[in-house]
Design an enzyme around this catalytic site. Structure first.
Site, PDB file in Angstrom:
ATOM      1  N   SER A 144       0.831  -1.204   0.000  1.00 31.89           N
ATOM      2  CA  SER A 144       0.000   0.000   0.000  1.00 31.89           C
ATOM      3  C   SER A 144       0.862   1.249   0.000  1.00 31.89           C
ATOM      4  O   SER A 144       2.058   1.188   0.274  1.00 31.89           O
ATOM      5  CB  SER A 144      -0.887  -0.001   1.238  1.00 31.89           C
ATOM      6  OG  SER A 144      -0.082   0.054   2.402  1.00 31.89           O
ATOM      7  N   LEU A 187       0.142   9.266  15.620  1.00 32.23           N
ATOM      8  CA  LEU A 187       0.494   9.248  17.045  1.00 32.23           C
ATOM      9  C   LEU A 187       1.929   8.760  17.262  1.00 32.23           C
ATOM     10  O   LEU A 187       2.639   9.274  18.131  1.00 32.23           O
ATOM     11  CB  LEU A 187      -0.507   8.402  17.826  1.00 32.23           C
ATOM     12  CG  LEU A 187      -1.913   9.020  17.825  1.00 32.23           C
ATOM     13  CD1 LEU A 187      -2.934   8.063  18.413  1.00 32.23           C
ATOM     14  CD2 LEU A 187      -1.952  10.357  18.566  1.00 32.23           C
ATOM     15  N   HIS A 446       6.385 -13.034  38.936  1.00 32.47           N
ATOM     16  CA  HIS A 446       6.323 -11.806  39.712  1.00 32.47           C
ATOM     17  C   HIS A 446       7.734 -11.263  39.917  1.00 32.47           C
ATOM     18  O   HIS A 446       8.651 -12.054  40.175  1.00 32.47           O
ATOM     19  CB  HIS A 446       5.697 -12.091  41.083  1.00 32.47           C
ATOM     20  CG  HIS A 446       5.733 -10.911  41.997  1.00 32.47           C
ATOM     21  ND1 HIS A 446       4.854  -9.863  41.851  1.00 32.47           N
ATOM     22  CD2 HIS A 446       6.551 -10.597  43.036  1.00 32.47           C
ATOM     23  CE1 HIS A 446       5.124  -8.953  42.788  1.00 32.47           C
ATOM     24  NE2 HIS A 446       6.148  -9.372  43.520  1.00 32.47           N
TER      25      HIS A 446
HETATM   26  P1  FAD Z   1       4.614  -3.649   1.460  1.00 31.28           P
HETATM   27  O1  FAD Z   1       5.451  -3.756   2.656  1.00 31.28           O
HETATM   28  O2  FAD Z   1       4.010  -2.335   1.139  1.00 31.28           O
HETATM   29  O3  FAD Z   1       5.527  -4.123   0.253  1.00 31.28           O
HETATM   30  C1  FAD Z   1       5.115  -4.102  -1.062  1.00 31.28           C
HETATM   31  C2  FAD Z   1       6.344  -3.983  -1.955  1.00 31.28           C
HETATM   32  O4  FAD Z   1       5.930  -4.207  -3.282  1.00 31.28           O
HETATM   33  C3  FAD Z   1       7.000  -2.617  -1.934  1.00 31.28           C
HETATM   34  O5  FAD Z   1       8.371  -2.742  -1.654  1.00 31.28           O
HETATM   35  C4  FAD Z   1       6.806  -2.070  -3.342  1.00 31.28           C
HETATM   36  O6  FAD Z   1       7.937  -1.342  -3.815  1.00 31.28           O
HETATM   37  C5  FAD Z   1       6.653  -3.344  -4.138  1.00 31.28           C
HETATM   38  N1  FAD Z   1       5.850  -3.189  -5.344  1.00 31.28           N
HETATM   39  C6  FAD Z   1       4.596  -2.682  -5.449  1.00 31.28           C
HETATM   40  N2  FAD Z   1       4.136  -2.789  -6.706  1.00 31.28           N
HETATM   41  C7  FAD Z   1       5.132  -3.383  -7.418  1.00 31.28           C
HETATM   42  C8  FAD Z   1       5.255  -3.784  -8.761  1.00 31.28           C
HETATM   43  N3  FAD Z   1       4.245  -3.644  -9.624  1.00 31.28           N
HETATM   44  N4  FAD Z   1       6.421  -4.335  -9.158  1.00 31.28           N
HETATM   45  C9  FAD Z   1       7.445  -4.512  -8.280  1.00 31.28           C
HETATM   46  N5  FAD Z   1       7.374  -4.181  -6.990  1.00 31.28           N
HETATM   47  C10 FAD Z   1       6.228  -3.624  -6.564  1.00 31.28           C
HETATM   48  N6  FAD Z   1       2.853  -2.553  10.543  1.00 31.28           N
HETATM   49  C11 FAD Z   1       3.068  -3.250  11.672  1.00 31.28           C
HETATM   50  O7  FAD Z   1       2.591  -4.383  11.778  1.00 31.28           O
HETATM   51  N7  FAD Z   1       3.827  -2.749  12.687  1.00 31.28           N
HETATM   52  C12 FAD Z   1       4.372  -1.521  12.625  1.00 31.28           C
HETATM   53  O8  FAD Z   1       5.047  -1.091  13.551  1.00 31.28           O
HETATM   54  C13 FAD Z   1       4.148  -0.744  11.460  1.00 31.28           C
HETATM   55  N8  FAD Z   1       4.668   0.483  11.354  1.00 31.28           N
HETATM   56  C14 FAD Z   1       4.467   1.199  10.215  1.00 31.28           C
HETATM   57  C15 FAD Z   1       4.989   2.480  10.147  1.00 31.28           C
HETATM   58  C16 FAD Z   1       4.814   3.237   9.002  1.00 31.28           C
HETATM   59  C17 FAD Z   1       5.385   4.632   8.939  1.00 31.28           C
HETATM   60  C18 FAD Z   1       4.096   2.694   7.898  1.00 31.28           C
HETATM   61  C19 FAD Z   1       3.929   3.493   6.645  1.00 31.28           C
HETATM   62  C20 FAD Z   1       3.564   1.428   7.963  1.00 31.28           C
HETATM   63  C21 FAD Z   1       3.732   0.665   9.130  1.00 31.28           C
HETATM   64  N9  FAD Z   1       3.190  -0.603   9.257  1.00 31.28           N
HETATM   65  C22 FAD Z   1       3.381  -1.308  10.412  1.00 31.28           C
HETATM   66  C23 FAD Z   1       2.407  -1.224   8.187  1.00 31.28           C
HETATM   67  C24 FAD Z   1       3.284  -2.234   7.401  1.00 31.28           C
HETATM   68  O9  FAD Z   1       4.413  -1.561   6.897  1.00 31.28           O
HETATM   69  C25 FAD Z   1       2.491  -2.846   6.265  1.00 31.28           C
HETATM   70  O10 FAD Z   1       1.296  -3.409   6.761  1.00 31.28           O
HETATM   71  C26 FAD Z   1       3.300  -3.942   5.586  1.00 31.28           C
HETATM   72  O11 FAD Z   1       4.510  -3.442   5.094  1.00 31.28           O
HETATM   73  C27 FAD Z   1       2.505  -4.561   4.438  1.00 31.28           C
HETATM   74  O12 FAD Z   1       3.262  -5.548   3.834  1.00 31.28           O
HETATM   75  P2  FAD Z   1       3.035  -5.960   2.307  1.00 31.28           P
HETATM   76  O13 FAD Z   1       4.014  -7.053   2.051  1.00 31.28           O
HETATM   77  O14 FAD Z   1       1.605  -6.211   2.058  1.00 31.28           O
HETATM   78  O15 FAD Z   1       3.414  -4.679   1.440  1.00 31.28           O
END
Ligand code: FAD
Ligand code: NAD
Length: 467
Positions: A144, A187, A446
């Site tokens: 996302s 937050l 504890h």
């Molecule tokens: P992503 O981690 O978003 O990875 C998707 C990857 O796909 C990206 O690297 C992108 O470049 C790549 N991509 C997309 N489209 C293409 C394409 N067509 N071709 C090639 N590559 C592509 N979650 C927690 O559980 N704990 C936390 O502490 C936490 N902290 C967060 C803090 C911040 C500031 C943010 C923004 C998010 C945080 N999250 C946290 C949420 C967490 O990062 C996401 O839920 C998680 O990364 C989702 O994983 P994913 O594998 O679905 O996608």
């Protein structure tokens, strides 16, 4: 010659994609992972969970030293100063170590990293920067991106109006940071910059912070963040922003409509949510259409409506959390390898890594009642927990919601310095179908903060000891 180049091709190397790739390779599948970023690990490792936690940890240490909390325990520090470049360097080091770690794991497990942007030609062919790669199975794990706010344009390079990625990389502590969105990112990152010296104002559209969390937890969070010095503007919307030089002037209105006012800031963080990444995937080529929220709908085994194509992580419905994506990554690989993958979507903990931390798993009290349960609630304040009292970190409480008839635990909510660690026990208990009585009769070491969970479970029957 094999019919396909790969058994499995995954698009995206975030916690969903990279975990799926490693598990698939462990299960003997010839696996490739497409990633367009310079480094593996997705949002989580590069611009999400990891860098934000590095800044949260560093800023917490700074605040402890600066506020006199250490001196109270006899640790004399002398003059405390902030070296922001060193803190940012430490953050970059953590990100680099962890993203390189994934690259190492890919090599070790013989997962091929296809560097570039992937898009579909057909259900079994993904083009990566002009080259076609075929696979028997394709998993979309594209994650996302930040939801934009019309009229408030993000420019991370300029650093006045930023999104979370920009707010993780500020080179100077803002004098006044306005955070738009009182959710998790607002937050956490608001806490970082407040601790480092910024005045922080949070503008939230709803009448409470942290939508989706238990009502009492949301109220307690608002009380604690106010006590820490954050200004909260609830039930308020931002309708526009004008940037002049290094200053932004925001226009605010009551959420229900009314007189507009302006607010000046030298930094504005837009944190109003995230939306699934499907742009550029050429989903039309395979006849797949995202739902109204832009998500790809899947069945329990992560199959989309298109044969051979599955999806996991932030791009599908459900909480946008790294551990949810990881568990789906393991499960989807196991399904593809002919096994049964398991993710219990009813028991996914969520944690806000502020101080105190805020964590929950299962139903809120409101959701449990809406679902027709008669509930019994047990609450125990951290003020009455001996370890929290000793450590002088008594903010918060544990709340356990159990079904009044069966005693089965429906939800656990914790506000406490160690809530993020404590919630794992609650998730495991719920996974095993625990009754509140099971938790109450489990011996807890504890003195630990976790004893508050046992006491809250005892409180479900009205009989905690230390209250
Ligand atoms: P992503 O981690 O978003 O990875 C998707 C990857 O796909 C990206 O690297 C992108 O470049 C790549 N991509 C997309 N489209 C293409 C394409 N067509 N071709 C090639 N590559 C592509 N979650 C927690 O559980 N704990 C936390 O502490 C936490 N902290 C967060 C803090 C911040 C500031 C943010 C923004 C998010 C945080 N999250 C946290 C949420 C967490 O990062 C996401 O839920 C998680 O990364 C989702 O994983 P994913 O594998 O679905 O996608
Ligand atoms: P969020 O959904 O947590 O919070 C967004 C907030 O913005 C909500 O309170 C919403 O009511 C408010 N809002 C929406 N439009 C608004 C407007 N126009 N004006 C004022 N307020 C408005 O989203 P987020 O904080 O951007 O985080 C995105 C995702 O990243 C979340 O789903 C979260 O799960 C994930 N994340 C998780 C962690 C963690 O697990 N610790 C940390 C950071 C991010």
């Amino acid at each position: 010659m094999a019919e396909f180049d790969y058994d499995l091709l995954i698009i995206g190397s975030g916690p969903g994609g990279y975990v799926a790739a490693i598990r698939a390779a462990q299960l003997g599948l010839k696996t490739a992972c497409v990633e367009s970023r310079e480094t593996l690990g997705g949002t989580c490792l590069n611009v999400g969970c990891i860098p934000s936690k590095a800044l949260l940890h560093g800023s917490e240490l700074f605040e402890e030293a600066h506020s006199g909390a250490l001196a109270k325990f006899g640790v004399k520090t002398g003059k405390v100063e902030l070296d922001l470049a060193a803190l940012q360097g430490e953050k970059a080091g953590a990100v680099s170590d962890l993203t390189k770690g994934i690259e190492y794991l890919f090599k070790k497990n013989k997962v091929t990293w296809l560097k570039g942007f992937g898009s579909f030609r057909d259900a079994h062919t993904v083009e990566v920067d002009g080259t076609a790669h075929t696979a028997k199975n394709v998993v979309i794990a594209t994650g996302s991106s930040v939801t934009p706010l019309p009229g408030v344009e993000v420019d991370n390079a300029k650093g006045v109006i930023v999104d979370s990625t920009g707010a993780l990389a500020l080179e100077k502590v803002p004098s006044h940071l306005v955070v738009i969105g009182g959710g998790v990112i607002g937050l956490e990152l608001g806490s970082v910059w407040r601790r480092l010296g910024a005045k922080v104002t949070v503008v939230e559209f709803l009448d409470q912070l942290l939508p989706g969390m238990d009502g009492e937890v949301r109220k307690e969070a608002a009380r604690l963040f106010k006590k820490q010095g954050m200004e909260l503007r609830l039930s308020t919307k931002v309708t526009g922003a004008v940037v002049k030089g290094r200053k932004a002037t925001l226009t605010l209105e009551p959420a229900a409509g009314g007189a507009a006012e302006t607010l000046e800031a030298d930094c504005v963080l837009v944190a109003i949510g995230r939306r699934p990444n499907t742009e550029g995937l050429n989903l039309a080529a395979i006849g797949l259409k995202p739902n109204k929220r832009g998500q790809i709908e899947t069945a329990h085994d992560f199959r989309t409506r298109v044969d051979g194509v599955r999806a996991i992580g932030d791009v599908i419905p459900g909480p946008m959390l790294a551990h949810k994506a990881e568990d789906e990554g393991i499960a989807v690989a196991e399904y593809i390898a002919g096994q049964i993958g398991i993710v219990n979507h009813a028991v996914i903990p969520s944690v806000v890594y502020t101080m105190p931390e805020i964590a929950g798993v299962g139903l809120t009290e409101e959701a449990a009642k809406d679902a027709g349960h008669a509930v019994k609630v047990g609450k125990f304040p951290m003020m009455a927990n001996s370890r929290a009292k000793t450590n002088r970190d008594t903010d918060g409480f544990v709340k356990i919601i159990a079904d009044a008839e069966t005693d089965r635990v429906l939800g656990v909510w914790i506000v406490a310095s160690l809530a993020g660690t404590m919630i794992a026990q609650a998730a495991q208990a719920m996974e095993f179908g625990a009754l509140s009585e099971d938790i109450a009769y489990t011996c807890h070491a504890h003195p630990t903060h976790s004893e508050a969970i046992k006491e809250a479970a005892m409180a479900v029957r009205g009989k905690p000891i230390h209250m």
